[in-house]
Design a protein around this motif. Structure first.
Motif, PDB file in Angstrom:
ATOM      1  N   PRO A 208       0.805  -1.191  -0.108  1.00  0.00           N
ATOM      2  CA  PRO A 208      -0.118  -0.209  -0.016  1.00  0.00           C
ATOM      3  C   PRO A 208       1.033   1.474   0.063  1.00  0.00           C
ATOM      4  CG  PRO A 208      -0.811  -1.556   1.371  1.00  0.00           C
ATOM      5  CD  PRO A 208       0.361  -2.196   1.071  1.00  0.00           C
ATOM      6  N   LYS A 230      -5.295   4.105  -4.372  1.00  0.00           N
ATOM      7  CA  LYS A 230      -6.321   3.371  -3.939  1.00  0.00           C
ATOM      8  C   LYS A 230      -6.252   2.908  -2.710  1.00  0.00           C
ATOM      9  CE  LYS A 230      -8.052  -1.105  -5.995  1.00  0.00           C
ATOM     10  NZ  LYS A 230      -8.042  -2.286  -6.891  1.00  0.00           N
ATOM     11  N   LYS A 231      -7.240   2.676  -2.064  1.00  0.00           N
ATOM     12  CA  LYS A 231      -7.226   2.157  -0.850  1.00  0.00           C
ATOM     13  C   LYS A 231      -7.139   0.514  -0.633  1.00  0.00           C
ATOM     14  CE  LYS A 231      -9.426   2.721   3.847  1.00  0.00           C
ATOM     15  NZ  LYS A 231     -10.285   3.311   4.591  1.00  0.00           N
ATOM     16  N   SER A 233      -5.902  -1.426   2.397  1.00  0.00           N
ATOM     17  CA  SER A 233      -6.585  -2.023   3.706  1.00  0.00           C
ATOM     18  C   SER A 233      -6.839  -1.017   4.428  1.00  0.00           C
ATOM     19  CB  SER A 233      -4.960  -2.425   4.188  1.00  0.00           C
ATOM     20  OG  SER A 233      -4.036  -1.319   4.418  1.00  0.00           O
ATOM     21  N   ASP A 234      -7.557  -1.697   5.528  1.00  0.00           N
ATOM     22  CA  ASP A 234      -8.196  -0.643   6.359  1.00  0.00           C
ATOM     23  C   ASP A 234      -7.524  -0.435   7.696  1.00  0.00           C
ATOM     24  OD1 ASP A 234     -10.650  -0.441   4.886  1.00  0.00           O
ATOM     25  OD2 ASP A 234     -11.611  -2.179   5.657  1.00  0.00           O
ATOM     26  N   ASP A 235      -6.165  -0.449   7.675  1.00  0.00           N
ATOM     27  CA  ASP A 235      -5.439  -0.334   8.844  1.00  0.00           C
ATOM     28  C   ASP A 235      -4.792   1.173   8.849  1.00  0.00           C
ATOM     29  OD1 ASP A 235      -3.753  -0.506   6.792  1.00  0.00           O
ATOM     30  OD2 ASP A 235      -2.479  -2.171   7.078  1.00  0.00           O
ATOM     31  N   GLU A 236      -3.862   1.337   9.489  1.00  0.00           N
ATOM     32  CA  GLU A 236      -3.120   2.816   9.839  1.00  0.00           C
ATOM     33  C   GLU A 236      -2.988   3.297   8.241  1.00  0.00           C
ATOM     34  OE1 GLU A 236      -2.535   0.315  11.651  1.00  0.00           O
ATOM     35  OE2 GLU A 236      -2.709   0.833  13.661  1.00  0.00           O
ATOM     36  N   GLY A 238      -4.230   2.391   5.501  1.00  0.00           N
ATOM     37  CA  GLY A 238      -5.535   2.810   4.814  1.00  0.00           C
ATOM     38  C   GLY A 238      -5.867   3.886   5.208  1.00  0.00           C
ATOM     39  N   GLU A 239      -5.897   4.580   6.644  1.00  0.00           N
ATOM     40  CA  GLU A 239      -6.334   5.926   7.016  1.00  0.00           C
ATOM     41  C   GLU A 239      -5.381   6.996   6.403  1.00  0.00           C
ATOM     42  OE1 GLU A 239      -6.058   5.746  11.176  1.00  0.00           O
ATOM     43  OE2 GLU A 239      -7.940   4.482  11.344  1.00  0.00           O
ATOM     44  N   ASP A 242      -6.500   7.725   2.892  1.00  0.00           N
ATOM     45  CA  ASP A 242      -7.657   8.477   3.005  1.00  0.00           C
ATOM     46  C   ASP A 242      -7.275  10.005   3.149  1.00  0.00           C
ATOM     47  OD1 ASP A 242      -9.149   6.611   2.597  1.00  0.00           O
ATOM     48  OD2 ASP A 242      -9.809   6.140   4.816  1.00  0.00           O
TER      49      ASP A 242
END
Length: 823
Positions: A208, A230-231, A233-236, A238-239, A242
């Motif tokens: 990522p 493009k996101k 993962s939803d981990d740090e 991923g944040e 965003d």
């Protein structure tokens, strides 16, 4: 140039950190295992040898007791099974070598005599055993890689000998090296495996971030790109994606706004009517618009030094000072300077406004400037117009002399300077005498020429340090500075009067004119500019009052007279508002009929504080101040009221009508006729009963206007009389045109007849002239019988004076006694 340092990837740095951490951990582990293993093996070896020593010792008791050296030696040789044992020595009770074993069969004496002591006590002492006692002692000799085991040989609790076993630790160290080698191989295998695993794991974990990096790299190349991360993962991470995308969206909006703003600024800058520029912190040009180039005549890439060359040397220091001031502060500055563009002949005046960009406080507390933005405007025409306006504001357009406004400012400064230098200065107020006659006879153009010529003459006769200013009309102020004494003022006034009196040719006419001058000085007469001007005006008033063409110096007496005049003016205005006047009449005597025939209305003023105030004192003041208008109107109404109330009674004593004086202001007033007719109508007066007296000097001021006014008064039925005849400048050509009924000979010609031959001749001529013109003649100021008889002899039968009757209230003349006395 220094070679650029190769970039280190984030993945490499993380892998390196992981490998270093793992290496350190494994290293610590392997070193710990190595040293702990070595220590443990050495303990095991010492324990084995100690046990072997006890066994050998027990087996050697019998050999010692029976002195069987062979048995003892065989017993010691049995220790050779242990690969680490190099020597074994057995000592008897006396400390003598009893038997020994040597793996190498060399150096036995040296070993078994260790520590090379023959005395038993010395041996025990070196071993730390003291007296021979049961027990085992182990001593390590790291220098020789040997271990010494000392064991007492006991029998039934008694020590019968000593056993010394020497073990070699080299074999042990060989095993240690082998262990170390195995550990190193394991360490390398583990590190290589960790490196491969970490790279795979990092690739997976950092994908990522890799995508984020590549996207950011692409966007850095094209800041207007719409590409986003493009996101995954939803981990740090991923944040972080965003946040990064949100930041890109904000930057895109700001960038779009910036592009729009830049477009607007560029459009505005290029179409602006003024020059606009942008400079860096060194004041080197970064951007200029076309208008700037047109104004300065410089190209777009003009350097700072090239631009400074075109600035006037006189203004260059101020310009550089402005730059230094901008660097030390955050406030914009405006400067005007003379500028000559390359290839141009004339200087232009440029006005430049500059303000610093992004001024902020640095670490050291000083202002830091990132650049400058400014504008430049060619104000040459504006400055020229301003200069012309200043000339109009401070200079008289006709004579080009300083005007009143300039004079006042100048006087303030020069008076302050005179106070500081303790010097003498004087102010002269010059007023041309009878200047109005020039305008009336030759025209206003001639008057303007005369003023211009006289202004130049006065200026030439003064010192360069002195000032001459025009106050307007025909008045000039002169300021004389640094006078040695007031006697110098008299010399200057003589020069001024002399130059003014010189004839001037205007429109084929030689014009001569005189001037009245009022003088006030510092520090003798005053202390402020206002007092200087006021006192000079007072002195001028005195000069004109004394007959014109004179010089008058201000004094305390003049000031007192002016204060009296102001006090009288105040009282006069109050008297007008309160109608505090009274009407007197003085009859005119008809010598032929021996009766009164007419009467003159005279105004009287009795002040409650000062008593009787003569008309010649307050009438002149009323004319100067304009109060005469109100007085004339009051006199007209009072005269009409008097005739309306007492006309019949006055006719009974022969008085057929009354006459009143008109001032010049009222005589030429546009409202005179309307007011006269209104008052006549109000009181029901027959105009033929009212005669208006005007002075000869009033008529001469405006012959045509006077004739028109007289005709209108006569048309309504009133009579017209010329008062104070002989004192003016009238000629026979004017006199025959005047629509008048009578002449009044001034009392100045009557008072000295028949003794004064000149007055006799003048009076006789006036009477004869009036007779030829069919005009009635009235002589005033008759006080003696001789005067009366002379006038009768000359054919003058109408007389007025104290000899016949003094002015008195009308009720006095209505008494029968007075009429009888006159008859």
């Amino acid at each position: 140039m220094t070679p650029s340092t190769p970039k280190k990837s984030f993945r490499t740095q993380i892998g390196r950190v992981l490998l270093i951490s793992l290496g350190l951990s494994l290293g610590v582990l392997f070193v710990s295992v190595y040293y702990l293993g070595v220590a443990q093996q050495q303990k095991w070896m010492e324990r084995d040898i100690a046990v072997l020593a006890d066994i050998l010792g027990n087996r050697s008791v019998a050999a010692l007791d029976f002195y069987d050296q062979d048995a003892a030696k065989r017993n010691l040789v049995s220790s050779s099974f242990h690969p680490a044992i190099d020597f074994a020595c057995l000592y008897n009770r006396s400390g003598e070598l009893f038997a020994y074993f040597s793996r190498t069969n060399s150096g036995i004496s040296g070993i078994c005599s260790l520590p090379q002591i023959t005395d038993r006590l010395q041996l025990n002492s070196s071993l730390g055993l003291g007296k021979l006692k049961a027990g085992t002692k182990i001593v390590e000799n790291a220098k020789n890689d040997q271990i010494y085991v000392y064991s007492s040989v006991t029998s039934v609790g008694d020590v019968v000998g000593e056993l010394v076993i020497v073990a070699n630790t080299k074999l042990l160290k060989t095993g240690q090296r082998e262990l170390l080698l195995i550990l190193l191989v394991l360490f390398v295998v583990v590190m290589i495996s960790a490196l491969l695993v970490s790279r795979r794991m990092l690739s997976s974990a950092l994908s990522p971030l890799t995508h984020l990096h590549n996207t950011a790299k692409n966007i850095s190349v094209n800041s207007l790109s719409r590409e986003r991360v493009k996101k995954i993962s939803d981990d740090e991470v991923g944040e972080l994606v965003d946040v990064f995308n949100a930041m890109l969206n904000n930057l895109a909006k700001e960038n779009e706004a910036l592009v729009v703003s830049e477009s607007r600024f560029r459009t505005l800058a290029e179409s602006a009517p003024i020059g606009i520029f942008l400079r860096n912190e060194n004041f080197e040009t970064l951007y200029v618009n076309d208008r700037w180039c047109a104004i300065t005549g410089q190209p777009h890439g003009c350097s700072r030094q090239e631009y400074l060359k075109s600035i006037s040397d006189y203004d260059l220091r101020n310009y550089e000072g402005m730059i230094e001031g901008l660097r030390s502060g955050s406030v914009g500055q405006t400067i005007e300077y003379r500028y000559r563009a390359p290839g141009r002949l004339n200087d232009h005046i440029l006005m430049e406004y500059v303000t610093p960009l992004e001024v902020k406080e640095g670490v050291s507390g000083e202002h830091q400037v990132r650049g400058y933005v400014g504008s430049v405007l060619d104000v040459t025409e504006l400055k020229n117009a301003q200069h012309e306006l200043e000339k109009l504001a401070y200079y008289d357009p006709l004579t080009h002399l300083p005007n009143r406004r300039y004079f006042k400012d100048y006087l303030v400064k020069q008076l302050q300077l005179a106070k500081e230098e303790d010097s003498i200065m004087a102010v002269l107020l010059v007023d041309l005498d009878n200047f109005k006659r020039i305008n009336d006879t030759l025209g206003h153009d001639a008057g303007d020429i005369l003023l211009s010529v006289l202004a130049g003459r006065i200026k030439q006769r003064l010192h360069s340090q002195d000032l001459v200013a025009r106050m307007g009309g025909d008045e000039f102020y002169l300021v004389l500075r640094n006078l040695s004494s007031l006697a110098e003022v008299e010399k200057i006034t003589k020069r001024v009067r002399s130059v003014l009196a010189s004839p001037i040719r205007i429109k084929n006419h030689f014009v001569e004119i005189t001037a009245s001058i009022g003088v006030a000085s510092y520090p003798e007469n005053c202390d402020t500019p206002e007092e200087l001007m006021r006192n000079a005006d007072i002195a001028l008033y005195k000069a004109k009052g004394d007959g014109r063409n004179r010089v008058a110096y201000f004094s305390a007496e003049l000031d007192s007279q002016l204060r009296d005049k102001m006090r009288l003016e105040s009282k006069l205005r109050q008297a007008v508002s309160c109608e505090a006047f009274e009407i007197y009449i003085q009859p005119q005597y008809d010598y032929k009929t021996s009766k009164f025939r007419w009467a003159e209305v005279l105004i009287r003023w009795e002040d409650p504080e000062e008593g009787f105030i003569p008309p010649d004192k307050f009438i002149k003041l009323a004319e100067e101040t304009g109060i005469i208008n109100d007085i004339d109107q009051w006199v007209l109404r009072a005269t009409c009221k008097l005739w309306a109330e007492h006309g019949e009674a006055l006719r009974a004593i022969g008085i057929e009508g009354v006459s009143m004086n008109l001032s010049a202001r009222q005589f030429y007033s546009k409202t005179l006729f309307a007011y006269v007719e209104a008052v006549f109508e109000e009181y029901g007066i027959n105009p033929s009963c009212i005669s208006f007296e005007i002075t000869e000097s009033m008529v001469i001021e405006n012959i045509e206007g006077a004739i028109e006014t007289m005709e209108r008064l006569r048309n309504i039925g009133s009579r017209i009389s010329i008062d104070d005849f002989g004192t003016g400048y009238s000629s026979l050509s004017y006199l025959k045109r005047l629509p008048i009924d009578s002449l009044k000979i001034d009392r100045s010609f009557i008072m000295d007849i028949p003794g004064d031959t000149n007055d006799v001749a003048i009076t006789s001529a006036i009477i004869a002239m009036a007779e030829k013109l069919n005009l009635s003649v009235i002589a005033e100021g008759i006080e003696t019988k001789e005067q009366c008889e002379f006038l009768v002899e000359q054919g003058c039968f109408h007389m007025q004076g104290y000899y016949f009757a003094k002015p008195a209230p009308v009720r006095t003349f209505l008494k029968p006694q007075l009429n009888a006395a006159v008859e």
